[in-house]
Design a protein around this motif. Structure first.
Motif, PDB file in Angstrom:
ATOM      1  N   ALA A 196       0.832  -1.211   0.000  1.00 29.28           N
ATOM      2  CA  ALA A 196       0.000   0.000   0.000  1.00 29.28           C
ATOM      3  C   ALA A 196       0.864   1.258   0.000  1.00 29.28           C
ATOM      4  N   GLU A 197       1.937   1.241   0.771  1.00 33.20           N
ATOM      5  CA  GLU A 197       2.825   2.409   0.789  1.00 33.20           C
ATOM      6  C   GLU A 197       3.442   2.631  -0.589  1.00 33.20           C
ATOM      7  N   GLY A 198       3.951   1.579  -1.202  1.00 30.46           N
ATOM      8  CA  GLY A 198       4.563   1.712  -2.529  1.00 30.46           C
ATOM      9  C   GLY A 198       3.583   2.192  -3.575  1.00 30.46           C
ATOM     10  N   LEU A 199       2.403   1.573  -3.594  1.00 31.98           N
ATOM     11  CA  LEU A 199       1.377   1.988  -4.559  1.00 31.98           C
ATOM     12  C   LEU A 199       0.867   3.389  -4.246  1.00 31.98           C
ATOM     13  N   GLY A 200       0.724   3.685  -2.959  1.00 35.84           N
ATOM     14  CA  GLY A 200       0.273   5.013  -2.559  1.00 35.84           C
ATOM     15  C   GLY A 200       1.229   6.102  -3.007  1.00 35.84           C
ATOM     16  N   ARG A 201       2.520   5.836  -2.847  1.00 35.54           N
ATOM     17  CA  ARG A 201       3.513   6.824  -3.291  1.00 35.54           C
ATOM     18  C   ARG A 201       3.458   7.008  -4.793  1.00 35.54           C
TER      19      ARG A 201
ATOM     20  N   ARG B 149      -0.633 -11.251  -5.896  1.00 42.28           N
ATOM     21  CA  ARG B 149      -1.107 -10.383  -6.992  1.00 42.28           C
ATOM     22  C   ARG B 149      -2.530  -9.891  -6.723  1.00 42.28           C
ATOM     23  N   ASP B 150      -3.401 -10.794  -6.272  1.00 41.95           N
ATOM     24  CA  ASP B 150      -4.790 -10.412  -6.011  1.00 41.95           C
ATOM     25  C   ASP B 150      -4.872  -9.339  -4.930  1.00 41.95           C
ATOM     26  N   VAL B 151      -4.113  -9.522  -3.853  1.00 41.99           N
ATOM     27  CA  VAL B 151      -4.117  -8.537  -2.766  1.00 41.99           C
ATOM     28  C   VAL B 151      -3.520  -7.219  -3.269  1.00 41.99           C
ATOM     29  N   ARG B 152      -2.407  -7.299  -3.996  1.00 44.56           N
ATOM     30  CA  ARG B 152      -1.774  -6.101  -4.563  1.00 44.56           C
ATOM     31  C   ARG B 152      -2.753  -5.338  -5.453  1.00 44.56           C
ATOM     32  N   ASP B 153      -3.438  -6.055  -6.331  1.00 40.90           N
ATOM     33  CA  ASP B 153      -4.357  -5.408  -7.269  1.00 40.90           C
ATOM     34  C   ASP B 153      -5.566  -4.819  -6.548  1.00 40.90           C
ATOM     35  N   ASP B 154      -6.022  -5.470  -5.484  1.00 44.33           N
ATOM     36  CA  ASP B 154      -7.121  -4.953  -4.671  1.00 44.33           C
ATOM     37  C   ASP B 154      -6.686  -3.645  -4.005  1.00 44.33           C
ATOM     38  N   ILE B 155      -5.482  -3.639  -3.447  1.00 44.55           N
ATOM     39  CA  ILE B 155      -4.950  -2.424  -2.822  1.00 44.55           C
ATOM     40  C   ILE B 155      -4.871  -1.305  -3.856  1.00 44.55           C
ATOM     41  N   LYS B 156      -4.381  -1.621  -5.045  1.00 43.65           N
ATOM     42  CA  LYS B 156      -4.254  -0.603  -6.093  1.00 43.65           C
ATOM     43  C   LYS B 156      -5.616   0.005  -6.437  1.00 43.65           C
ATOM     44  N   ARG B 157      -6.625  -0.839  -6.602  1.00 50.58           N
ATOM     45  CA  ARG B 157      -7.979  -0.327  -6.904  1.00 50.58           C
ATOM     46  C   ARG B 157      -8.479   0.593  -5.796  1.00 50.58           C
ATOM     47  N   ARG B 158      -8.261   0.184  -4.564  1.00 54.00           N
ATOM     48  CA  ARG B 158      -8.736   0.996  -3.439  1.00 54.00           C
ATOM     49  C   ARG B 158      -7.988   2.334  -3.361  1.00 54.00           C
ATOM     50  N   ILE B 159      -6.678   2.299  -3.606  1.00 56.19           N
ATOM     51  CA  ILE B 159      -5.896   3.542  -3.582  1.00 56.19           C
ATOM     52  C   ILE B 159      -6.319   4.463  -4.717  1.00 56.19           C
ATOM     53  N   GLU B 160      -6.575   3.890  -5.893  1.00 53.54           N
ATOM     54  CA  GLU B 160      -7.042   4.723  -7.011  1.00 53.54           C
ATOM     55  C   GLU B 160      -8.340   5.435  -6.659  1.00 53.54           C
ATOM     56  N   SER B 161      -9.179   4.788  -5.850  1.00 52.07           N
ATOM     57  CA  SER B 161     -10.446   5.417  -5.455  1.00 52.07           C
ATOM     58  C   SER B 161     -10.213   6.572  -4.483  1.00 52.07           C
ATOM     59  N   LEU B 162      -9.014   6.679  -3.916  1.00 54.45           N
ATOM     60  CA  LEU B 162      -8.698   7.776  -2.997  1.00 54.45           C
ATOM     61  C   LEU B 162      -8.205   9.036  -3.717  1.00 54.45           C
ATOM     62  N   LYS B 163      -7.980   8.935  -5.010  1.00 56.94           N
ATOM     63  CA  LYS B 163      -7.397  10.068  -5.751  1.00 56.94           C
ATOM     64  C   LYS B 163      -8.185  11.360  -5.566  1.00 56.94           C
ATOM     65  N   ASP B 164      -9.496  11.264  -5.486  1.00 58.77           N
ATOM     66  CA  ASP B 164     -10.319  12.462  -5.325  1.00 58.77           C
ATOM     67  C   ASP B 164     -10.663  12.745  -3.868  1.00 58.77           C
ATOM     68  N   HIS B 165     -10.108  11.957  -2.969  1.00 57.83           N
ATOM     69  CA  HIS B 165     -10.372  12.096  -1.536  1.00 57.83           C
ATOM     70  C   HIS B 165      -9.560  13.264  -0.971  1.00 57.83           C
ATOM     71  N   LYS B 166     -10.209  14.085  -0.252  1.00 58.54           N
ATOM     72  CA  LYS B 166      -9.493  15.206   0.398  1.00 58.54           C
ATOM     73  C   LYS B 166      -9.859  15.296   1.847  1.00 58.54           C
TER      74      LYS B 166
ATOM     75  N   MET C  43       6.443  -9.207  -6.216  1.00 60.72           N
ATOM     76  CA  MET C  43       5.145  -8.960  -6.856  1.00 60.72           C
ATOM     77  C   MET C  43       4.947  -7.479  -7.181  1.00 60.72           C
ATOM     78  N   MET C  44       5.557  -6.599  -6.405  1.00 62.38           N
ATOM     79  CA  MET C  44       5.474  -5.170  -6.719  1.00 62.38           C
ATOM     80  C   MET C  44       6.356  -4.840  -7.923  1.00 62.38           C
ATOM     81  N   ASP C  45       7.491  -5.534  -8.043  1.00 59.30           N
ATOM     82  CA  ASP C  45       8.351  -5.348  -9.219  1.00 59.30           C
ATOM     83  C   ASP C  45       7.575  -5.625 -10.506  1.00 59.30           C
ATOM     84  N   GLU C  46       6.675  -6.600 -10.459  1.00 56.40           N
ATOM     85  CA  GLU C  46       5.883  -6.942 -11.648  1.00 56.40           C
ATOM     86  C   GLU C  46       5.097  -5.766 -12.197  1.00 56.40           C
ATOM     87  N   VAL C  47       4.707  -4.848 -11.314  1.00 51.20           N
ATOM     88  CA  VAL C  47       3.922  -3.687 -11.754  1.00 51.20           C
ATOM     89  C   VAL C  47       4.755  -2.393 -11.740  1.00 51.20           C
ATOM     90  N   GLY C  48       6.079  -2.565 -11.681  1.00 48.23           N
ATOM     91  CA  GLY C  48       6.964  -1.407 -11.786  1.00 48.23           C
ATOM     92  C   GLY C  48       7.049  -0.535 -10.554  1.00 48.23           C
TER      93      GLY C  48
END
Length: 138
Positions: free
Chosen positions: A20-25, A121-138, A51-56
């Motif tokens: 989550a930290e890596g994807l969040g950053r 991968r499934d957990v990583r991708d779930d975290i990514k989706r959830r973090i993407e939903s925070l983009k408009d969160h303030k 597994m994070m290396d797989e998505v850069g």
């Protein structure tokens, strides 16, 4: 002006919160100051790094840390990623928004290497989706 802090919390700060930290950053770093920690510090899980290396996303240099109470108080958003962290997290001040994502611990996955990798991968991708939903969160 400093960026708001998002703090991802987990049990051992080795898999879910590190991902989550890596994807969040990567996804929120322009808008948020992103951190992670655990009830304990178990070190960064090598499979999480792989597994994070797989998505850069390189999390090799991230550190496993225990919850910093000062950072917790200054956070704008605290997200617990497992029941243990939700139940045992130090009390957050009323001004700190909290959320709970309750994700399976991929370090507990069993089976062949490919089956274990798929759980990560499934957990990583779930975290990514959830973090993407925070983009408009303030």
């Amino acid at each position: 002006m400093s960026k708001p802090i998002i703090y991802f919390l987990c049990t051992g700060n080795s898999c879910r919160s590190q991902m989550a930290e890596g994807l969040g950053r990567q996804l929120l770093g322009d808008e948020w100051d992103v951190h992670s920690a655990g009830i304990e510090a178990h070190g960064v899980n090598p499979k999480a790094v792989e597994m994070m290396d797989e998505v850069g996303v390189d999390i090799r240099d991230q550190q496993s840390a225990v919850i910093d109470r000062d950072l917790l108080k200054r956070a704008s958003l605290v997200i617990t990623l497992c029941g243990d962290a939700k139940e045992n997290c130090p009390v957050t001040p009323p001004n700190v928004e909290t959320d709970h994502w309750g994700l399976f611990d991929p370090a507990k996955a069993e089976g062949s290497e490919e089956e274990v990798n798929q759980v990560f991968r499934d957990v990583r991708d779930d975290i990514k989706r959830r973090i993407e939903s925070l983009k408009d969160h303030k």
